[in-house]
Design a protein around this motif. Structure first.
Motif, PDB file in Angstrom:
ATOM      1  N   ALA A 139      35.991  38.370 102.986  1.00 18.87           N
ATOM      2  CA  ALA A 139      35.445  39.505 102.598  1.00 18.87           C
ATOM      3  C   ALA A 139      34.240  40.017 103.559  1.00 18.87           C
ATOM      4  N   ALA A 140      33.400  39.013 103.939  1.00 24.17           N
ATOM      5  CA  ALA A 140      32.380  39.393 105.062  1.00 24.17           C
ATOM      6  C   ALA A 140      33.067  40.010 106.289  1.00 24.17           C
ATOM      7  N   LEU A 141      34.165  39.539 106.847  1.00 23.08           N
ATOM      8  CA  LEU A 141      34.939  40.298 108.020  1.00 23.08           C
ATOM      9  C   LEU A 141      35.152  41.544 107.562  1.00 23.08           C
ATOM     10  N   LEU A 142      35.646  41.785 106.230  1.00 29.59           N
ATOM     11  CA  LEU A 142      36.060  42.948 105.899  1.00 29.59           C
ATOM     12  C   LEU A 142      34.812  44.127 106.063  1.00 29.59           C
ATOM     13  N   TRP A 143      33.689  43.655 105.473  1.00 31.87           N
ATOM     14  CA  TRP A 143      32.456  44.440 105.456  1.00 31.87           C
ATOM     15  C   TRP A 143      31.861  44.581 106.956  1.00 31.87           C
ATOM     16  N   LYS A 144      31.996  43.567 107.808  1.00 32.03           N
ATOM     17  CA  LYS A 144      31.406  43.686 109.205  1.00 32.03           C
ATOM     18  C   LYS A 144      32.244  44.590 110.058  1.00 32.03           C
ATOM     19  N   HIS A 145      33.438  44.529 110.041  1.00 35.87           N
ATOM     20  CA  HIS A 145      34.309  45.401 110.830  1.00 35.87           C
ATOM     21  C   HIS A 145      34.842  46.522 110.445  1.00 35.87           C
ATOM     22  N   VAL A 146      35.294  46.556 109.066  1.00 36.90           N
ATOM     23  CA  VAL A 146      35.853  47.818 108.450  1.00 36.90           C
ATOM     24  C   VAL A 146      34.831  48.796 108.177  1.00 36.90           C
ATOM     25  N   LEU A 147      33.854  48.297 107.493  1.00 36.17           N
ATOM     26  CA  LEU A 147      32.669  49.207 107.015  1.00 36.17           C
ATOM     27  C   LEU A 147      31.461  49.570 107.803  1.00 36.17           C
ATOM     28  N   TYR A 148      30.854  48.258 108.307  1.00 39.01           N
ATOM     29  CA  TYR A 148      29.632  48.268 109.149  1.00 39.01           C
ATOM     30  C   TYR A 148      29.751  48.876 110.731  1.00 39.01           C
ATOM     31  N   ASN A 149      31.035  48.543 111.343  1.00 35.91           N
ATOM     32  CA  ASN A 149      31.123  48.599 112.801  1.00 35.91           C
ATOM     33  C   ASN A 149      30.592  50.050 113.104  1.00 35.91           C
ATOM     34  N   PRO A 150      29.844  50.326 114.222  1.00 33.18           N
ATOM     35  CA  PRO A 150      29.180  51.791 114.691  1.00 33.18           C
ATOM     36  C   PRO A 150      30.240  52.581 115.050  1.00 33.18           C
ATOM     37  N   GLU A 151      31.168  51.927 115.695  1.00 31.09           N
ATOM     38  CA  GLU A 151      32.262  52.721 116.411  1.00 31.09           C
ATOM     39  C   GLU A 151      33.478  53.037 115.575  1.00 31.09           C
ATOM     40  N   TYR A 152      33.814  52.420 114.767  1.00 37.33           N
ATOM     41  CA  TYR A 152      34.933  52.832 114.098  1.00 37.33           C
ATOM     42  C   TYR A 152      34.928  52.414 112.442  1.00 37.33           C
ATOM     43  N   GLY A 153      33.831  52.021 111.990  1.00 35.85           N
ATOM     44  CA  GLY A 153      33.468  51.636 110.640  1.00 35.85           C
ATOM     45  C   GLY A 153      33.809  52.607 109.561  1.00 35.85           C
ATOM     46  N   LEU A 154      34.236  52.482 108.516  1.00 34.89           N
ATOM     47  CA  LEU A 154      34.416  53.622 107.368  1.00 34.89           C
ATOM     48  C   LEU A 154      33.030  53.966 107.266  1.00 34.89           C
ATOM     49  N   LEU A 155      31.955  53.588 106.998  1.00 33.80           N
ATOM     50  CA  LEU A 155      30.818  54.223 106.637  1.00 33.80           C
ATOM     51  C   LEU A 155      30.215  55.392 107.699  1.00 33.80           C
ATOM     52  N   PHE A 247      26.873  30.635 102.626  1.00 31.13           N
ATOM     53  CA  PHE A 247      26.884  30.408 104.028  1.00 31.13           C
ATOM     54  C   PHE A 247      27.828  31.593 104.672  1.00 31.13           C
ATOM     55  N   ASP A 248      29.180  31.819 103.845  1.00 27.17           N
ATOM     56  CA  ASP A 248      30.064  32.657 104.626  1.00 27.17           C
ATOM     57  C   ASP A 248      29.571  34.113 105.292  1.00 27.17           C
ATOM     58  N   ALA A 249      28.945  34.634 104.327  1.00 32.22           N
ATOM     59  CA  ALA A 249      28.323  36.256 104.344  1.00 32.22           C
ATOM     60  C   ALA A 249      27.420  36.109 105.615  1.00 32.22           C
ATOM     61  N   VAL A 250      26.289  35.177 105.664  1.00 36.66           N
ATOM     62  CA  VAL A 250      25.219  35.263 106.622  1.00 36.66           C
ATOM     63  C   VAL A 250      25.904  34.717 107.973  1.00 36.66           C
ATOM     64  N   PHE A 251      26.729  33.828 108.087  1.00 35.59           N
ATOM     65  CA  PHE A 251      27.216  33.239 109.437  1.00 35.59           C
ATOM     66  C   PHE A 251      28.100  34.102 109.796  1.00 35.59           C
ATOM     67  N   THR A 252      28.763  35.047 108.943  1.00 35.48           N
ATOM     68  CA  THR A 252      29.888  36.060 109.323  1.00 35.48           C
ATOM     69  C   THR A 252      29.247  37.345 110.188  1.00 35.48           C
ATOM     70  N   ILE A 253      28.398  37.862 109.325  1.00 35.75           N
ATOM     71  CA  ILE A 253      27.982  39.214 109.502  1.00 35.75           C
ATOM     72  C   ILE A 253      26.717  39.249 110.450  1.00 35.75           C
ATOM     73  N   THR A 254      25.878  38.435 110.245  1.00 31.59           N
ATOM     74  CA  THR A 254      24.550  38.199 111.013  1.00 31.59           C
ATOM     75  C   THR A 254      24.505  37.108 112.053  1.00 31.59           C
TER      76      THR A 254
END
Length: 313
Positions: A139-155, A247-254
């Motif tokens: 889930a954290a990887l999904l948000w980091k790469h699919v949604l938050y990525n500044p180049e190809y993210g969905l947002l 721990f997962d979200a903090v470690f994976t996203i930031t």
């Protein structure tokens, strides 16, 4: 010469006396299959915690094992007085409170929606539960790469269609980025608890209130919300137990940067990066003690819910 009389032994006493050994054997026979599970649980959970508790009283750096010495409560004192550790405690409290409150509000709204009958309700319920079933790291990887990525993210892709800015979400709003991913994952959990509370309401009370002319808001405020109080408390307590240890979200996203390092991540840094076994163990013990306090209140709420359900039955 005096005659001694003995009280006659009744048949029930004879049966009871004869059954006592058999009852004890039956009790042990019913408990014996649980002993392997109990031993396994103690070996896996309690013995490591005891070892962590012992290590927390030592000044122990794994890079210098010969310099190990007994430090008493110095590690706990350092955990409570160190500026970085205090900041991680504050971040943990802010992260937990924000995620729990927002998840409860959204979960309540979704529970009220699913409590109504409409076509396709089963499909909608399944789709809404799905985020809670995703592995936390995934889930954290999904948000980091699919949604938050500044180049190809969905947002940013959606913002580009309307000519909006293209921010780097993780860099500009790091704590909010972590909180949003956790809210997405924990809202279905709150929704399930509150939906169970909604479906346990007394329909006769609601029908009587509507006959008396009560509006939907009045029914929600004076009947539904008081009934859901215990379920709201249970959701908040259970959510706090899990999110305070996240721990997962903090470690994976930031990776714990930009002011998002919570206490579990600080424990990870102290143990695996600084190699301070004693300091990390002391911080871990404090996390466990805080979780136990919250769990105690959660068990009390669960017990009160069970008592209420039994009294209604």
């Amino acid at each position: 010469m005096t005659a001694t009389t003995t009280a006659p032994v009744t048949a029930p006493e004879l049966r009871t006396a004869g059954r006592r050994p058999d009852a004890g054997l039956r009790a042990w026979a019913t408990r014996a299959p649980l002993l392997p599970a109990l031993i396994f649980m103690i070996a896996v959970t309690q013995l490591p915690f005891v070892a962590t508790l012992v290590i927390s009283f030592f000044d122990w750096n794994s890079l210098y094992p010969d310099a190990r010495r007994f430090a008493g409560l110095d590690n706990y004192r350092q955990v409570l007085t160190d500026a970085d550790l205090r900041q991680s405690v504050g971040t943990t409290i802010l992260l937990t409170a924000t995620v729990v409150l927002v998840s409860l509000v959204l979960g309540l709204l979704l529970a009220l929606l699913l409590d109504r009958r409409f076509k396709g309700r089963g499909v909608v319920r399944t789709l809404l539960i799905a985020p809670f079933l995703v592995v936390p790291v995934a889930a954290a990887l999904l948000w980091k790469h699919v949604l938050y990525n500044p180049e190809y993210g969905l947002l940013n892709g959606l913002l580009s269609y309307v000519g909006g800015p293209q921010p780097d979400w993780v860099s500009t709003t790091p704590l909010l980025a972590v909180e949003a991913s956790l809210v997405w994952q924990w809202t279905p959990f709150m929704m399930l608890i509150l939906l169970a509370g909604l479906q346990s309401r007394d329909p006769q009370q609601i029908e009587a209130a509507r006959v008396d002319g009560a509006s939907d808001w009045q029914v929600f405020r004076h009947l539904t919300l008081p009934h859901l109080r215990r379920y709201l408390e249970l959701g908040a307590l259970l959510g706090s137990i899990y999110i305070v240890q996240n721990f997962d979200a903090v470690f994976t996203i930031t990776s714990g940067g930009l002011g998002t390092a919570n206490l579990p991540y600080t424990v990870y840094q102290s143990f695996y990066q600084a190699h301070e076994n004693g300091l990390a163990s002391a911080a871990g013990v404090l996390v466990v003690l805080g979780s136990l306090v919250i769990a105690t209140f959660a068990l009390r709420v669960v017990s009160s819910l069970f008592r209420e359900e039994v009294s209604r039955a």
